[in-house]
Design a protein around this motif. Structure first.
Motif, PDB file in Angstrom:
ATOM      1  N   SER A  74      -2.182  42.018   6.772  1.00 17.19           N
ATOM      2  CA  SER A  74      -1.370  42.828   5.855  1.00 17.19           C
ATOM      3  C   SER A  74       0.005  43.094   6.435  1.00 17.19           C
ATOM      4  O   SER A  74       1.024  42.944   5.743  1.00 17.19           O
ATOM      5  N   LEU A  75       0.058  43.483   7.692  1.00 16.42           N
ATOM      6  CA  LEU A  75       1.347  43.751   8.336  1.00 16.42           C
ATOM      7  C   LEU A  75       2.186  42.484   8.456  1.00 16.42           C
ATOM      8  O   LEU A  75       3.400  42.512   8.234  1.00 16.42           O
ATOM      9  N   ALA A  76       1.544  41.372   8.804  1.00 13.99           N
ATOM     10  CA  ALA A  76       2.276  40.104   8.897  1.00 13.99           C
ATOM     11  C   ALA A  76       2.847  39.710   7.539  1.00 13.99           C
ATOM     12  O   ALA A  76       3.999  39.264   7.443  1.00 13.99           O
ATOM     13  N   LEU A  77       2.054  39.880   6.485  1.00 18.53           N
ATOM     14  CA  LEU A  77       2.537  39.556   5.142  1.00 18.53           C
ATOM     15  C   LEU A  77       3.682  40.483   4.730  1.00 18.53           C
ATOM     16  O   LEU A  77       4.634  40.049   4.082  1.00 18.53           O
ATOM     17  N   LEU A  78       3.579  41.758   5.108  1.00 15.26           N
ATOM     18  CA  LEU A  78       4.663  42.697   4.804  1.00 15.26           C
ATOM     19  C   LEU A  78       5.965  42.295   5.489  1.00 15.26           C
ATOM     20  O   LEU A  78       7.047  42.424   4.920  1.00 15.26           O
ATOM     21  N   LEU A  79       5.852  41.804   6.708  1.00 15.15           N
ATOM     22  CA  LEU A  79       7.050  41.449   7.470  1.00 15.15           C
ATOM     23  C   LEU A  79       7.583  40.062   7.144  1.00 15.15           C
ATOM     24  O   LEU A  79       8.791  39.827   7.217  1.00 15.15           O
ATOM     25  N   VAL A  80       6.703  39.122   6.755  1.00 14.28           N
ATOM     26  CA  VAL A  80       7.124  37.737   6.554  1.00 14.28           C
ATOM     27  C   VAL A  80       7.264  37.379   5.072  1.00 14.28           C
ATOM     28  O   VAL A  80       8.292  36.867   4.637  1.00 14.28           O
ATOM     29  N   LEU A  81       6.251  37.627   4.278  1.00  9.72           N
ATOM     30  CA  LEU A  81       6.235  37.178   2.888  1.00  9.72           C
ATOM     31  C   LEU A  81       6.983  38.112   1.946  1.00  9.72           C
ATOM     32  O   LEU A  81       7.729  37.657   1.074  1.00  9.72           O
ATOM     33  N   ARG A  82       6.800  39.418   2.098  1.00 11.33           N
ATOM     34  CA  ARG A  82       7.399  40.369   1.160  1.00 11.33           C
ATOM     35  C   ARG A  82       8.923  40.272   1.082  1.00 11.33           C
ATOM     36  O   ARG A  82       9.483  40.266  -0.012  1.00 11.33           O
ATOM     37  N   PRO A  83       9.649  40.179   2.209  1.00 13.68           N
ATOM     38  CA  PRO A  83      11.112  40.086   2.090  1.00 13.68           C
ATOM     39  C   PRO A  83      11.574  38.882   1.269  1.00 13.68           C
ATOM     40  O   PRO A  83      12.502  38.980   0.474  1.00 13.68           O
TER      41      PRO A  83
END
Length: 154
Positions: A62-71
């Protein structure tokens, strides 16, 4: 206890569905990343990994997706043209002079389907009725316009 361990994947699936449903109301892609993380936790549960490992994998993904995919999703979502409304949307648009424009005599122009009072952008010029102009500024309820320059063919 074994029953809980055997059906833990269902709890992860329900958690992912809840995050997904709430995301539909917020639409900021944060809860979507947590929903995807819960799906990673579900896969970990189906593989029979320990509960602590499931939680760590779910949170980590979840944190990786927040930092990589969401932006990149946010950038793509908001990457279109800026929406201009009101007077700002008129700047740069062509208009037709309805009544002569001069230094001290405002005239009328037609911008799209609307009539506006208008002044020329430069002192000392007169723009005759029927001429094409471009809106360069809006001052209150008055459009400031400049003549469209048409170069002769070479």
């Amino acid at each position: 206890m074994e029953w809980i361990r055997d059906h833990l994947w269902q709890a992860w699936l329900i958690l992912a569905a809840l995050f997904g449903i709430v995301e539909m109301f917020s639409f900021d892609f944060v809860l979507l990343m947590f929903a995807l993380g819960a799906l990673v936790g579900m896969v970990a549960a189906l593989l029979g990994l320990a509960g602590v490992v499931q939680i760590l994998l779910a949170l980590g993904s979840s944190l990786a997706l927040l930092l990589v995919l969401r932006p990149s999703l946010i950038k793509r979502l908001h990457g279109g043209e800026e929406l201009l409304i009101g007077a700002e949307a008129l700047i740069g648009r062509p208009a037709i002079v309805l009544t002569e424009l001069g230094d001290h005599t405002p005239g009328r122009v037609k911008i799209g389907g609307d009539e506006w009072s208008a002044l020329p952008s430069e002192a000392g010029i007169v723009i005759p009725a029927g001429a094409g102009v471009e809106v360069i500024e809006i001052r209150g309820a008055t459009a400031v316009v400049r003549p469209l320059s048409i170069e002769p063919p070479r």
